[in-house]
Design an enzyme around this catalytic site. Structure first.
Site, PDB file in Angstrom:
ATOM      1  N   ASP A 165      -0.677   2.553  -5.974  1.00 11.35           N
ATOM      2  CA  ASP A 165      -1.702   1.361  -5.752  1.00 11.35           C
ATOM      3  C   ASP A 165      -1.885   1.071  -7.500  1.00 11.35           C
ATOM      4  OD1 ASP A 165      -3.416  -0.728  -5.503  1.00 11.35           O
ATOM      5  OD2 ASP A 165      -4.928   0.492  -4.901  1.00 11.35           O
ATOM      6  N   ASP A 350      -0.320  -6.115  -8.608  1.00 10.11           N
ATOM      7  CA  ASP A 350      -0.986  -5.059  -7.602  1.00 10.11           C
ATOM      8  C   ASP A 350       0.054  -4.598  -6.683  1.00 10.11           C
ATOM      9  OD1 ASP A 350      -2.655  -3.348  -5.986  1.00 10.11           O
ATOM     10  OD2 ASP A 350      -3.845  -5.218  -5.519  1.00 10.11           O
TER      11      ASP A 350
END
Length: 459
Positions: A165, A350
């Protein structure tokens, strides 16, 4: 008178004769004594020589006996090393002057590339030089919605499946005391089973767009892509409320953002890889493949921007990071076909977000151009046969195009009907978020040394 003189002369002569005779007798006696002494010395000398010869003979016999014993020992050792004499060797080992310790051997063991990377990392830590220059973790594609990789924590390793992440900076996995449903469905970390665990106890609490977790921090060896980072701070969850992580295919999160985004401002995994010289270049790359199967997953590459196997090229378009925290940069424009949606706007890459998100004002323009219908959840659906214009992102003066057809996602409704939704979704957030729907078309390089992001077209 003459007679007296003659008598005197006669007496003198007799005296001389007697004296000489006596002297000869003394001389003969001395010679015999010397001869006797000489003979005694000769006897002693012969006896000494005899003794020396006898000692030498005894030493020679002793050496021959020792040599024979050595030969017997060698023959016995040779017999012990053979399979037939193994049992006999064990029986006589208590009487021998040495001990044989067997080494464990695992039959049919197949060494993998992960074994080799971990071994190089171990050597690097032991001898202070970096044998491992890069590391690659294979990504598993779960229905084009989640990309996960393997990670382990502790000594010996406790294995986990995590979500890389770039939108967060912390590492967390479920703990043994977490009673949430999400924890019970996933692997948990057991501190008592790790010899390298270090208690910390600092409270940890993080809120994501799709859920939250709480727990406490600890330190241990964290290994990913064959690179073992020692004394890495991570969180052990005590609570994972709600249903957000119940159905997730991953156990925890591997945060890859900047340190300033960390909950307690701890050093990130990549920072420690650089500090501990596990990687040559302080950067990592993410390449994702579409298709919804694990065979089209991709790779998370630490220490290198070489994504040729996925992008077909090492030519990148770089843009500077405008704000450290998220991997934030300036997006110079978004187009839907030939229609300009927006000009310069802040954006971020992201890998923890599946779709493309936009603030309400931008989303409304996109929805109108592509002709989709918004649902209460913020998704925008359409018929799968509907033609969608290409989406173009302008970064550092270069146009990155995604086919309109590839911005559709096929989903099944509760009634079993197949519909398509757009990869675009609305989010009350000031940034445009380029999630997996973008990364699966463009390998992305995250360069910590130069604080920049690079993009290359995927094949």
């Amino acid at each position: 008178m003459r007679g007296r003189i003659l008598l005197l002369c006669a007496l003198i002569c007799l005296f001389v004769i007697l004296t000489e005779a006596r002297q000869r007798k003394v001389n003969r006696s001395g010679s015999r004594s010397l001869a006797a002494k000489s003979g005694l010395r000769n006897q002693r000398s012969k006896a000494s020589r005899g003794n020396r010869l006898s000692a030498r003979t005894k030493n020679a016999r002793k050496r021959r006996r020792n040599a024979a014993k050595s030969n017997r020992r060698r023959r016995n050792l040779a017999k012990r090393s053979s399979p037939k004499s193994k049992a006999k060797s064990n029986a006589s080992s208590s009487r021998s002057s040495f001990v044989t310790i067997p080494l464990d051997f695992q039959k049919n063991f197949v060494r993998t590339t992960d074994n080799l990377r971990l071994e190089k990392s171990f050597l690097a830590r032991r001898y202070g030089s970096s044998f491992a220059k890069t590391g690659t973790a294979i990504l598993t594609n779960v229905a084009n919605m989640e990309y996960t990789c393997k990670m382990s924590i502790g000594t010996p390793y406790q294995k986990f499946k995590v979500l890389p992440d770039t939108g967060s900076s912390d590492i967390w996995v479920p703990g043994p005391h977490c009673e949430s449903k999400a924890c019970r469905k996933h692997n948990d970390y057991r501190p008592g089973k790790s010899s390298t665990y270090v208690e910390d106890g600092t409270p940890f609490d993080i809120v994501y767009g799709s859920g939250s977790v709480a727990g406490e921090e600890a330190e241990d060896t964290v290994s990913v892509a064959g690179l073992a980072v020692t004394n890495q701070t991570f969180a052990i969850t005590i609570e994972e409320p709600g249903s957000a992580f119940v159905t997730a295919s991953f156990d925890g999160i591997l945060g890859l953002g900047y340190q300033s985004l960390s909950v307690n401002h701890v050093k990130t995994l990549v920072q420690n890889m650089c500090t501990q010289k596990l990687i040559t270049n302080c950067e990592f790359s993410i390449c994702m493949k579409g298709g919804g199967s694990s065979s089209r997953g991709g790779a998370l590459i630490f220490g290198s921007s070489n994504t040729t196997a996925y992008s077909g090229s090492n030519s990148y378009t770089y843009t500077p990071v405008t704000k450290e925290g998220y991997w934030q940069f300036n997006l110079e424009g978004i187009y839907a076909g030939s229609t300009k949606v927006v000009g310069s706007v802040p954006a971020m890459v992201d890998s923890g977000t599946s779709l493309l998100t936009a603030p309400p004002r931008i989303f409304e323009k996109i929805k109108k151009i592509i002709g989709c219908t918004e649902t209460s959840s913020g998704a925008c659906w359409m018929k799968c046969s509907k033609k969608i214009p290409d989406i173009i992102f302008v970064i550092a003066g270069v146009k990155f195009r995604i086919s309109g057809e590839k911005t559709k996602r096929r989903v099944r409704t509760r009634k079993g009907k197949i519909i398509c939704i757009s990869a675009w979704t609305k989010e009350n957030f000031e940034l445009v978020i380029l999630g997996d729907a973008f990364i699966m078309h463009f390998c992305t390089v995250f360069d910590l040394t130069n604080n920049r992001i690079g993009f290359a077209a995927s094949t």
